[in-house]
Design a protein around this motif. Sequence first.
Motif: not given
Length: 509
Positions: A3-15, A17-26
Amino acid sequence: MPELIIVIVAIVALVLGTLIGYVARRVIATSAIKHAEAYAARIAAEARAKQKELVLEGKDEALRLQRAAEEEAREKRSDLQRQERMLLDRAEALDRKLETIERREASFEERGRELETQRQHLADLQQRQLVELERVSGLSVPEARQALIGQIVDEARAEASQQVREIERHALEAGEEKARRVLTTVMQRIAGEHTSEATVSVVQLPNEEMKGRIIGREGRNIRALEQATGVDLIIDDTPEAVVLSGFDPVRREVARLTLTKLISDGRIHPGRIEETVAKCRAEIEVVMRQAGEQAAYDAGVPGLHPELIKLLGRLKYRTSYGQNVLNHCIETARLSGLLAAEIGANVNESKKGGLLHDIGKAVDHEVEGPHAAIGGDIAARYGINAVVCNAIAAHHQEVDQESVEATVVQIADAISASRPGARGESLDNYVKRLDDLQQIALSFPGVERCYAIQAGREIRILVRPEDIDDLASSRLARDVVKRIEDQLQYPGQIKVTVIRETRAVDYAR
């Protein structure tokens, strides 16, 4: 642990996605900014180009206006120069005229002085001549002038009187025979009855008792009859008679017919009176309409307005000096037609004017003014043409006659009214007219006696021969005629005869 690994992977994916979205908007924003900057640059370039074009157009317009203003200024300067030349020319012409006038004034002054000298010389000569003439004639200047003026006036009057007599003689010789022939022919063709009608104003009663029944209890019947008819009933000591008094002949006829029917019926009370008056009024309306239609038919004047027919019918109950007015109108229409045919005037208009000439008498007790003027207004109101209206209004010469048809109607009216037996006249009026005729004749200087004869149709004047000569006799006849026409009212015509008699008497011894 998983469960911890899944949470970490989700957090990494979220981060991520956020970076990719920011770069795309930029990237997208940068692209949009560049596109906007390019669009703005393009717009600015177009604006600068448009500004250059507007500046060029403004310069061209300013240049064009400047050229137009310069052209207008040149034209105005040219006009001003032309006007200035014209003013200079006029000033020179005025100067030349002024010099000419001054020379003429000087010449006139010189001639005036010469004329004044000559005038003074002539005045001196005239004065010396007057003095010599006064010495020779034995008369002063005013006396000689007065004598000369008197002589000239007398000679002028004598010549004028003689010329007037010659003109009258020629006019009478030329026109009397023609007028006599025309009038005699017309009057022979219209030989009407000499009897005349009079309005009935007395109702005969079967007995004296009927007076009380007409009066009724406390006078209610006579009051009801007077109120319903508008006519006064006079019940006096006259045996078996009731007198009707009223200005309106139609109302008087309604009252007479009503009273006659009530007397025949015997039932006399207010209700019966009102009913009988209404019936009699309707009967009289029918009789008047029929009388008007018959008059138009007898006179040969078709197509009259119904109101004119009705007014003509009212004249059936109107009389003038004992002559029935409707019969007089019919006779005048026939005379007018015959006279118009004889002299070549319009026969239809003359007949129509003759028939309607007294139409104003149908309402003259209701409308202010002379009946001729009232009749002319009524005829105009109902579509009668102007010639006939003038003939109606002018048949007593209260307005000017504008056509020969108006004269024809006046002559026909005089013939119908003045023929023997046509009209009656009271003794008082007859005597007064004779006295007025004699007083008018005696008012002139030189008249010795006068006599009114031929029932007032002729007046004979005897003058003093030492005061009035033959020419003055002619003037006296004209003056008497004019004064009679101005002061008296009379039917037909009055003949004025001036008689001057000179006698030479001597005795043989």
